[in-house]
Design an enzyme around this catalytic site. Sequence first.
Site, PDB file in Angstrom:
ATOM      1  N   GLN A  12       0.771  -1.245   0.000  1.00  0.00           N
ATOM      2  CA  GLN A  12       0.000   0.000   0.000  1.00  0.00           C
ATOM      3  C   GLN A  12       0.806   1.301   0.000  1.00  0.00           C
ATOM      4  O   GLN A  12       0.228   2.372  -0.114  1.00  0.00           O
ATOM      5  CB  GLN A  12      -1.010   0.044   1.167  1.00  0.00           C
ATOM      6  CG  GLN A  12      -2.054  -1.055   1.123  1.00  0.00           C
ATOM      7  CD  GLN A  12      -3.279  -0.753   1.953  1.00  0.00           C
ATOM      8  OE1 GLN A  12      -4.396  -0.809   1.470  1.00  0.00           O
ATOM      9  NE2 GLN A  12      -3.087  -0.422   3.220  1.00  0.00           N
ATOM     10  N   ASP A  13       2.115   1.223   0.114  1.00  0.00           N
ATOM     11  CA  ASP A  13       2.907   2.461   0.078  1.00  0.00           C
ATOM     12  C   ASP A  13       4.214   2.225  -0.671  1.00  0.00           C
ATOM     13  O   ASP A  13       5.287   2.622  -0.232  1.00  0.00           O
ATOM     14  CB  ASP A  13       3.185   2.951   1.501  1.00  0.00           C
ATOM     15  CG  ASP A  13       3.729   4.387   1.523  1.00  0.00           C
ATOM     16  OD1 ASP A  13       3.603   5.090   0.494  1.00  0.00           O
ATOM     17  OD2 ASP A  13       4.279   4.801   2.551  1.00  0.00           O
ATOM     18  N   LEU A  14       4.093   1.556  -1.827  1.00  0.00           N
ATOM     19  CA  LEU A  14       5.276   1.279  -2.630  1.00  0.00           C
ATOM     20  C   LEU A  14       5.670   2.544  -3.386  1.00  0.00           C
ATOM     21  O   LEU A  14       4.903   3.074  -4.182  1.00  0.00           O
ATOM     22  CB  LEU A  14       4.984   0.149  -3.621  1.00  0.00           C
ATOM     23  CG  LEU A  14       6.208  -0.429  -4.326  1.00  0.00           C
ATOM     24  CD1 LEU A  14       7.062  -1.226  -3.334  1.00  0.00           C
ATOM     25  CD2 LEU A  14       5.793  -1.325  -5.486  1.00  0.00           C
ATOM     26  N   ARG A  15       6.865   3.027  -3.118  1.00  0.00           N
ATOM     27  CA  ARG A  15       7.390   4.245  -3.751  1.00  0.00           C
ATOM     28  C   ARG A  15       8.913   4.197  -3.669  1.00  0.00           C
ATOM     29  O   ARG A  15       9.483   3.421  -2.893  1.00  0.00           O
ATOM     30  CB  ARG A  15       6.852   5.492  -3.060  1.00  0.00           C
ATOM     31  CG  ARG A  15       7.060   5.533  -1.552  1.00  0.00           C
ATOM     32  CD  ARG A  15       6.262   6.674  -0.918  1.00  0.00           C
ATOM     33  NE  ARG A  15       6.230   6.608   0.526  1.00  0.00           N
ATOM     34  CZ  ARG A  15       7.029   7.273   1.349  1.00  0.00           C
ATOM     35  NH1 ARG A  15       7.972   8.061   0.853  1.00  0.00           N
ATOM     36  NH2 ARG A  15       6.916   7.165   2.657  1.00  0.00           N
ATOM     37  N   ASN A  54      10.707   3.996  -0.385  1.00  0.00           N
ATOM     38  CA  ASN A  54      10.502   2.784   0.418  1.00  0.00           C
ATOM     39  C   ASN A  54      11.135   1.563  -0.225  1.00  0.00           C
ATOM     40  O   ASN A  54      10.769   0.420   0.070  1.00  0.00           O
ATOM     41  CB  ASN A  54       9.003   2.535   0.635  1.00  0.00           C
ATOM     42  CG  ASN A  54       8.440   3.425   1.729  1.00  0.00           C
ATOM     43  OD1 ASN A  54       9.191   4.003   2.515  1.00  0.00           O
ATOM     44  ND2 ASN A  54       7.124   3.554   1.776  1.00  0.00           N
TER      45      ASN A  54
END
Length: 229
Positions: A83-86, A89
Amino acid sequence: EYLERLLIENWIAKRLDNAHILKAAVPTRKQSYLYLVTEYVEGQTLAQWMIDNPSPAIETVRAIVSQIGRGLQAFHRQEMVHQDLRPDNIMIDRAGTVVIIDFGATRVAGISELAEPNERIFGTAQYTAPEYYLGFAGTPQADIFSLGVITYQMLSGKLPYGNAVSGTRSRRSQARLRYRTVLAYDESIPAWIDYAISKAVQVEPHKRYEEVSEFVHELSKPAYAYRVL
């Protein structure tokens, strides 16, 4: 809420045994306080790597995406969505191994459903899948969207929809989103790679790949659907 997330992060880090996911350190003594200790990854974030490598070879991008994909597969097999793949990260160590970090937003099947519903949108605007802005829960297709955006950005330095996705809070406004071909920034990129990326970042989740492995595969070999166009 903070303690609850820390417990979940600790559980996730210990449950996922994969070379491309940050590992939790095994405590050597009994814990008196609640905390999380992880391995130390000596290297740089993918965000910094992209700054240092503004025009990477396609083969290099494939190798990085493939490693991220293997990490995401480990999440999805355990019914988890990152949910917070960037780029911030994702770490690349000195040996070139890619490691996914930060599980603070991870959705875990059977646990997330017990939490009180809220209006929170997970992730960072540029990489967040459109369905989150309509109030839908995260699925593996949301992570695939984020990975598609990252792939596009590595190849072009741009985003497939610019910053427009975060401003679309209805199906009507999302229907107006238009994908900009990555070939507009680099004509040397094979059109079938652009086809694979465009499928990964489709606005509607059901039009994306079902599995992240399919996206990774079609970055290396033209999709059948593309060959028969």
